[in-house]
Each structure stands twice: as structure tokens, then as C-alpha cells.
Design a protein around this motif. Structure first.
Motif, PDB file in Angstrom:
ATOM      1  N   SER A  94       0.835  -1.206   0.000  1.00 42.29           N
ATOM      2  CA  SER A  94       0.000   0.000   0.000  1.00 42.29           C
ATOM      3  C   SER A  94       0.872   1.260   0.000  1.00 42.29           C
ATOM      4  N   LEU A  95       2.023   1.161   0.633  1.00 38.93           N
ATOM      5  CA  LEU A  95       2.942   2.302   0.614  1.00 38.93           C
ATOM      6  C   LEU A  95       3.454   2.565  -0.806  1.00 38.93           C
ATOM      7  N   LEU A  96       3.811   1.478  -1.493  1.00 36.53           N
ATOM      8  CA  LEU A  96       4.310   1.627  -2.867  1.00 36.53           C
ATOM      9  C   LEU A  96       3.199   2.122  -3.796  1.00 36.53           C
ATOM     10  N   ILE A  97       1.978   1.639  -3.561  1.00 40.39           N
ATOM     11  CA  ILE A  97       0.848   2.082  -4.398  1.00 40.39           C
ATOM     12  C   ILE A  97       0.580   3.574  -4.152  1.00 40.39           C
ATOM     13  N   PHE A  98       0.728   3.983  -2.897  1.00 39.77           N
ATOM     14  CA  PHE A  98       0.568   5.406  -2.585  1.00 39.77           C
ATOM     15  C   PHE A  98       1.574   6.236  -3.388  1.00 39.77           C
ATOM     16  N   VAL A  99       2.841   5.805  -3.360  1.00 42.20           N
ATOM     17  CA  VAL A  99       3.892   6.536  -4.085  1.00 42.20           C
ATOM     18  C   VAL A  99       3.542   6.598  -5.575  1.00 42.20           C
ATOM     19  N   ALA A 100       3.051   5.476  -6.111  1.00 44.16           N
ATOM     20  CA  ALA A 100       2.669   5.451  -7.533  1.00 44.16           C
ATOM     21  C   ALA A 100       1.534   6.448  -7.790  1.00 44.16           C
ATOM     22  N   GLY A 101       0.569   6.496  -6.866  1.00 46.93           N
ATOM     23  CA  GLY A 101      -0.562   7.422  -7.021  1.00 46.93           C
ATOM     24  C   GLY A 101      -0.098   8.868  -7.083  1.00 46.93           C
ATOM     25  N   PHE A 102       0.864   9.200  -6.248  1.00 39.26           N
ATOM     26  CA  PHE A 102       1.395  10.569  -6.248  1.00 39.26           C
ATOM     27  C   PHE A 102       2.168  10.839  -7.535  1.00 39.26           C
ATOM     28  N   ALA A 103       3.044   9.886  -7.879  1.00 37.18           N
ATOM     29  CA  ALA A 103       3.946  10.118  -9.018  1.00 37.18           C
ATOM     30  C   ALA A 103       3.192  10.243 -10.333  1.00 37.18           C
ATOM     31  N   MET A 104       2.051   9.546 -10.438  1.00 34.17           N
ATOM     32  CA  MET A 104       1.311   9.631 -11.702  1.00 34.17           C
ATOM     33  C   MET A 104       0.412  10.867 -11.760  1.00 34.17           C
ATOM     34  N   SER A 105       0.270  11.575 -10.620  1.00 28.92           N
ATOM     35  CA  SER A 105      -0.693  12.682 -10.620  1.00 28.92           C
ATOM     36  C   SER A 105      -0.143  13.962  -9.993  1.00 28.92           C
ATOM     37  N   ALA A 106      -0.336  14.124  -8.684  1.00 23.39           N
ATOM     38  CA  ALA A 106       0.001  15.400  -8.046  1.00 23.39           C
ATOM     39  C   ALA A 106       1.467  15.782  -8.210  1.00 23.39           C
ATOM     40  N   GLY A 107       2.366  14.803  -8.266  1.00 24.84           N
ATOM     41  CA  GLY A 107       3.791  15.120  -8.419  1.00 24.84           C
ATOM     42  C   GLY A 107       4.010  16.026  -9.620  1.00 24.84           C
ATOM     43  N   PRO A 108       3.781  15.510 -10.818  1.00 28.63           N
ATOM     44  CA  PRO A 108       4.014  16.366 -11.992  1.00 28.63           C
ATOM     45  C   PRO A 108       2.929  17.419 -12.247  1.00 28.63           C
ATOM     46  N   LEU A 109       1.667  17.059 -11.997  1.00 25.61           N
ATOM     47  CA  LEU A 109       0.586  17.943 -12.471  1.00 25.61           C
ATOM     48  C   LEU A 109       0.447  19.242 -11.688  1.00 25.61           C
ATOM     49  N   ILE A 110       0.812  19.207 -10.422  1.00 22.86           N
ATOM     50  CA  ILE A 110       0.695  20.456  -9.656  1.00 22.86           C
ATOM     51  C   ILE A 110       1.703  21.474 -10.196  1.00 22.86           C
ATOM     52  N   TRP A 111       2.908  21.005 -10.501  1.00 21.79           N
ATOM     53  CA  TRP A 111       3.899  21.934 -11.075  1.00 21.79           C
ATOM     54  C   TRP A 111       3.414  22.444 -12.425  1.00 21.79           C
ATOM     55  N   THR A 112       2.815  21.547 -13.197  1.00 25.57           N
ATOM     56  CA  THR A 112       2.317  21.943 -14.516  1.00 25.57           C
ATOM     57  C   THR A 112       1.256  23.037 -14.359  1.00 25.57           C
ATOM     58  N   LEU A 113       0.259  22.756 -13.520  1.00 25.82           N
ATOM     59  CA  LEU A 113      -0.843  23.715 -13.360  1.00 25.82           C
ATOM     60  C   LEU A 113      -0.354  25.056 -12.834  1.00 25.82           C
ATOM     61  N   CYS A 114       0.555  25.007 -11.848  1.00 31.63           N
ATOM     62  CA  CYS A 114       1.034  26.276 -11.280  1.00 31.63           C
ATOM     63  C   CYS A 114       1.714  27.133 -12.334  1.00 31.63           C
ATOM     64  N   ALA A 115       2.441  26.489 -13.247  1.00 33.59           N
ATOM     65  CA  ALA A 115       3.127  27.271 -14.283  1.00 33.59           C
ATOM     66  C   ALA A 115       2.135  27.777 -15.330  1.00 33.59           C
ATOM     67  N   GLU A 116       0.968  27.144 -15.420  1.00 33.63           N
ATOM     68  CA  GLU A 116       0.035  27.496 -16.495  1.00 33.63           C
ATOM     69  C   GLU A 116      -0.980  28.586 -16.134  1.00 33.63           C
ATOM     70  N   ILE A 117      -1.309  28.669 -14.844  1.00 34.02           N
ATOM     71  CA  ILE A 117      -2.476  29.510 -14.508  1.00 34.02           C
ATOM     72  C   ILE A 117      -2.173  31.000 -14.315  1.00 34.02           C
ATOM     73  N   GLN A 118      -0.882  31.371 -14.241  1.00 34.03           N
ATOM     74  CA  GLN A 118      -0.598  32.778 -13.942  1.00 34.03           C
ATOM     75  C   GLN A 118      -0.517  33.627 -15.214  1.00 34.03           C
ATOM     76  N   PRO A 119      -1.066  34.859 -15.182  1.00 35.15           N
ATOM     77  CA  PRO A 119      -0.961  35.756 -16.339  1.00 35.15           C
ATOM     78  C   PRO A 119       0.486  36.217 -16.537  1.00 35.15           C
ATOM     79  N   LEU A 120       0.840  36.531 -17.778  1.00 38.32           N
ATOM     80  CA  LEU A 120       2.240  36.827 -18.087  1.00 38.32           C
ATOM     81  C   LEU A 120       2.841  37.920 -17.200  1.00 38.32           C
ATOM     82  N   ASN A 121       2.111  39.027 -17.021  1.00 36.81           N
ATOM     83  CA  ASN A 121       2.691  40.127 -16.232  1.00 36.81           C
ATOM     84  C   ASN A 121       2.849  39.794 -14.755  1.00 36.81           C
TER      85      ASN A 121
END
Ligand code: BGC
Length: 480
Positions: A372-399
Motif C-alpha cells: 500500500s505504501l508503494l501504491i501510494f507513491v505510484a498514485g502521487f507520481a502519476m498525478s500530483a507530483g508532476p501535475l501540480i507543477w504543470t498547473l502552477c506554471a500554467e495559470i498565472q498571467p504573463l505580467n
């Protein structure tokens, strides 16, 4: 900038409907090269996170440090990183993303050198702060650079690729820790950090500046020259320049903190970025990254060797599951992957908590706990790990991108610090079952958060997201 406002109106009109030639344009090799080299910053980020768990026992042995000092040696890096991320916005806006990455690689090199030569725990704390500053700047700049250089069709993939480098960095550090533990040399564990620092320095010298940053500094001609190298056709370049100029010339003239004070729509995206990063940290992932051996012990695995190898296994699963995000983020979109990830994390934490309630008395229960610990790590790595960084870089206006991203990156490190500090305290105070139970409930809350507040940003230009945000659309709709 004003001079360009009039001249850009034709281009701005082009930005209305996106031609197929733009939507389906080829991705030129220079894009992959630039993104690959900038993503090396992720390697540095990951190695910095991973090195301490292996080095600490040897440091404690050599310097006979107090528990308080031990805590400082671990957490000074996060403090440095929060400060680095705070300053990174100003650095990358003034000197550009490329130079910010160069400075970060230099700081990283110096930090590692000071750690190798440290003659007291205090000097080690200084080294960790320097390393933290480097990682703070890098973790801010790399996703920003990637989001500004990659065509939107592969933007999610490139930022997930950056996260892949973070996970490879963590795994590399776990493995080098294991290797150097045989000769009991914590100095070598830090010494190897100089390799990715040098690689990043040399790599970044080869990449172009961000076209969006150049344009935001009124350097439109240079921005166009860079796009010449990064895009395959004139139609694509004209279209993208049109979008960039339009967003720069939009009614919003103030920048950064001034813009934050004046513009309620910008305040919304800044707050969303901060929440996204706190969500990422409060999934509980770093509790596992920092305390995996202890958690394996709680689940009934005795013996340092078993615990260290299990830790390497978590690092490996972290790397492998990131490929799921890379493969699907620009096809399925951000939200479906986040729903899946939070569900997996909530369920696996609930299983782990239940096992600790019953007590890991049989081999089956022990292995279920480990799984279950390894499955947890997999759950994070396939989702919140990369996607939060992606979303944060995408949502801000240029200025306001530098300011907004700076705030969310600081939140990431503050959350990281809090987890590192409070997880052991919670385990001691309320026990493992309750702690993991709380993490499970939090991940359920994050499913609702995704539903209500997170936008789907797949396949839409940064400039369109900005227009939607500024027109006051609800946050969850700024991507459509
Ligand atoms: C997080 C780090 C975490 C790492 C694990 C990153 O996205 O920001 O805090 O340690 O993923 O892979």
C-alpha cells in the motif's frame, strides 16, 4: 512596449482563431533539447531531497550532534529553498529564466563543496541553506521556463518530464547513499551533487532565452528570433507572437505585487497556485520520502538492509509511475489524472492505517502494508507530483507570472518543511494509524478540491487561460 501595441493589432486578431497549421505543427528538435537541458534542474532538486536520509546517520555519528541540530541539518535546506523561491521571481524577471538557472547551478555547486569540506555541524547547516537556495531558485525557474518554451500541445508532457528528473534525482541519491554507506562516507554522498550542478551549468549555456520573458522586457525582435529556432513555420511564429503581444498589451499594465494589490482576478490565480502546492505537500508524499525506513519498520520490517532496500523500491516506483503522467497528461487532461491519483492515495493510506490498527502480525499483513505504501507513491507520481507543477506554471498571467509562481513555489517549500517537522511529532503523539488515517481523509478532500476549483488546461494556450482568468470566469473554467 507602447510602440508595439499599435503594431500588434493585426497579430492580435490572428490570435482569435487558431489555424490547423499551428495546432498540428511539428515539434522541432531544439524544443526537446532546450526542455531536456532545463529539466536537469529537476535532477538537482531530487538529489537534494534524497541525499539527507542516507547521510544523516553518519553525520550524527561523526559530529555527535544534538537532536535539535539534527533537525536543523535536515530542515535548513527547506528554509533555504523557501527563501530561494521567494527571491527567484525577482531574479528571473530581471535577468531572465536562463540566467536564473545558471545562478542556481553555481549555488548548488558551491553548496555541495561547502558540505564536502564541512568541519562542524554549523558549516553543514550553511551548506544546506546554500543548497536550499539553489533548489528554491531551480524549482521556481525550471517549470516556468518549460511552460514558456514548449508549444502548448506538449506543455504538460515537458513539465512532467521535469518531474521525472526530480524522481530520478531522488532515486539516484538513494542509490548513491546506499553505495557510499559501505565506506561510511557522507562527504561523498554530498560530493556527487556537484556532477548534476556542472551538467546543468553547461546545459543551460546552450538553451535559448524564454521568448515570453524577452517579449515581457520589450525585446520583441529577440523573442521572434528565439521562436524561429523553436517553431517549425512562419505561421506558427506569427500566431504565437500575436498571442504574446496581445497578453502584454492587455489593459493590465502593472506587474508582480502591484498587480496582486490591484487586480482581484490575479489574486485568485495566486491563491489557487498556493493552494495547489499545499495540496501537493499535504498528500503526505514527503513523509514517505523522508521517513520510509521508519514506516517500513512500523509495518513490521526489521533490519536496516530490508528497510534501505525498501526505500530504494519506493524511489524506483516513484520514477516508473511518473511515466504514466508523461504518457497521459496531454491526452487525457490534468483533472482525470488528478482524480485517479488522489483516489489511489486515499485508498492506500486507508489500507495502511487499517493494518496498523490490527497490527502487522502476519507476513501477509506486512507485505500488504508495504504494497500500500508503494501504491501510494505510484498514485502521487502519476498525478500530483508532476501535475501540480504543470498547473502552477500554467495559470498565472504573463505580467504576474514570476510573482504568482514565486508565491506557489514558496508554499511548496513551506508545506514540505511542515511535513518534515510535524510528521514525526504526529506519529509520536497520535500514532501511525491515526496519522495515516488523517492523510487518507485529506486526499479525499483533495478530490473535492479538484472538482470545484481546478481548471482543465489541456491543449489551451497560456494566453487564452489568462484571458479567461482576467474576464472573471470561475477558476475551474479558465481552461475552457
Ligand atoms: C514534490 C516534492 C517531492 C517530489 C517526490 C515533487 O513534485 O514537490 O516535494 O519530494 O515530488 O517525487
Amino acid at each position: 512596449m507602447v510602440g508595439h501595441a499599435g503594431g500588434s493589432s493585426g497579430a492580435a486578431q490572428q490570435a482569435q482563431a487558431k489555424p490547423d497549421a499551428v495546432r498540428n505543427a511539428d515539434i522541432v528538435p531544439m524544443v526537446w533539447l532546450s526542455c531536456g537541458l532545463a529539466a536537469l534542474a529537476g535532477l538537482l532538486f531530487g538529489m537534494d531531497i534524497g541525499v539527507i536520509s542516507g547521510a544523516l546517520p553518519f553525520i550524527v555519528n561523526e559530529f555527535h550532534v544534538s537532536t535539535l541540530m539534527e533537525g536543523w541539518i535536515v530542515s535548513s535546506m527547506m528554509v533555504g529553498a523557501a527563501l530561494g523561491a521567494l527571491g527567484a521571481g525577482a531574479i528571473s524577471q530581471r535577468f531572465g529564466r536562463k540566467k536564473a538557472l545558471l545562478y542556481s547551478s553555481l549555488l548548488f555547486f558551491v553548496g555541495a563543496l561547502v558540505a564536502v569540506a564541512a568541519t562542524s555541524p554549523h558549516i553543514l547547516v550553511v551548506a544546506r541553506i546554500l543548497l536550499g537556495l539553489a533548489v528554491g531558485v531551480a524549482s521556481f525557474t525550471a517549470p516556468l521556463y518549460l511552460s514558456e518554451v514548449a508549444p502548448e500541445r506538449i506543455r504538460g508532457t515537458t513539465i512532467s518530464f521535469y518531474q521525472l528528473m526530480v524522481t530520478i534525482g531522488i532515486l539516484a541519491a538513494f542509490m548513491s547513499n546506499l553505495a557510499f554507506s559501505y565506506i561510511e562516507s557522507w562527504r561523498w554522498m554530498f560530493g556527487v551533487l556537484m556532477i548534476p550542478a556542472a551538467m546543468l551549468f553547461i546545459g543551460v549555456l546552450m538553451v535559448p532565452n524564454s521568448p515570453r520573458w524577452l517579449a515581457s522586457r520589450d525585446r520583441f525582435e529577440e523573442a521572434r528570433e528565439v521562436l524561429n529556432k523553436l517553431r517549425s513555420s512562419k505561421t506558427e511564429i506569427d500566431y504565437e507572437m500575436g498571442e504574446i503581444e496581445e497578453s502584454i498589451n492587455a489593459e493590465q499594465k502593472s506587474r508582480g505585487f502591484q498587480m496582486f494589490k490591484e487586480n482581484p482576478n490575479f489574486r485568485r490565480s495566486v491563491m489557487l497556485g498556493i493552494c495547489l502546492q499545499l495540496v501537493q505537500q499535504f498528500t503526505g508524499m514527503n513523509a514517505i520520502m523522508y521517513f520510509a525506513p521508519q514506516i517500513f519498520q512500523m509495518s513490521g520490517f526489521e533490519g536496516t538492509a530490508a528497510q534501505l532496500w525498501s526505500t530504494v523500491a519506493t524511489g524506483l516506483v516513484n520514477v516508473l509511475a511518473t511515466f504514466i503522467a508523461i504518457g497521459f497528461v496531454d491526452r487525457l487532461g490534468r483533472k482525470p489524472i488528478l482524480y485517479a491519483g488522489f483516489t489511489v492515495m486515499a485508498a492506500s493510506m486507508a489500507v495502511l492505517a487499517s493494518i496498523l490498527v490490527i497490527g502487522p502480525t502476519t507476513t501477509l499483513l506486512q507485505y500488504t502494508g508495504m504494497a500500500s505504501l508503494l501504491i501510494f507513491v505510484a498514485g502521487f507520481a502519476m498525478s500530483a507530483g508532476p501535475l501540480i507543477w504543470t498547473l502552477c506554471a500554467e495559470i498565472q498571467p504573463l505580467n504576474g507570472r514570476d510573482f504568482g509562481l514565486s508565491c506557489s513555489t514558496v508554499a511548496n517549500w513551506v508545506g514540505n518543511f511542515a511535513i518534515g517537522q510535524f510528521f514525526p511529532v504526529m506519529i509520536a503523539a497520535i500514532g501511525g494509524a491515526m496519522t495515516f488515517g488523517i492523510l487518507s481523509v485529506l486526499n479525499v478532500v483533495f478530490i473535492i478540491f479538484t472538482l470545484l476549483l481546478i481548471p482543465e488546461t489541456k491543449g489551451i494556450s497560456l494566453e487564452k487561460i489568462e484571458k479567461n482568468l482576467m474576464s472573471g470566469k470561475p477558476l475551474k473554467n479558465i481552461g475552457s
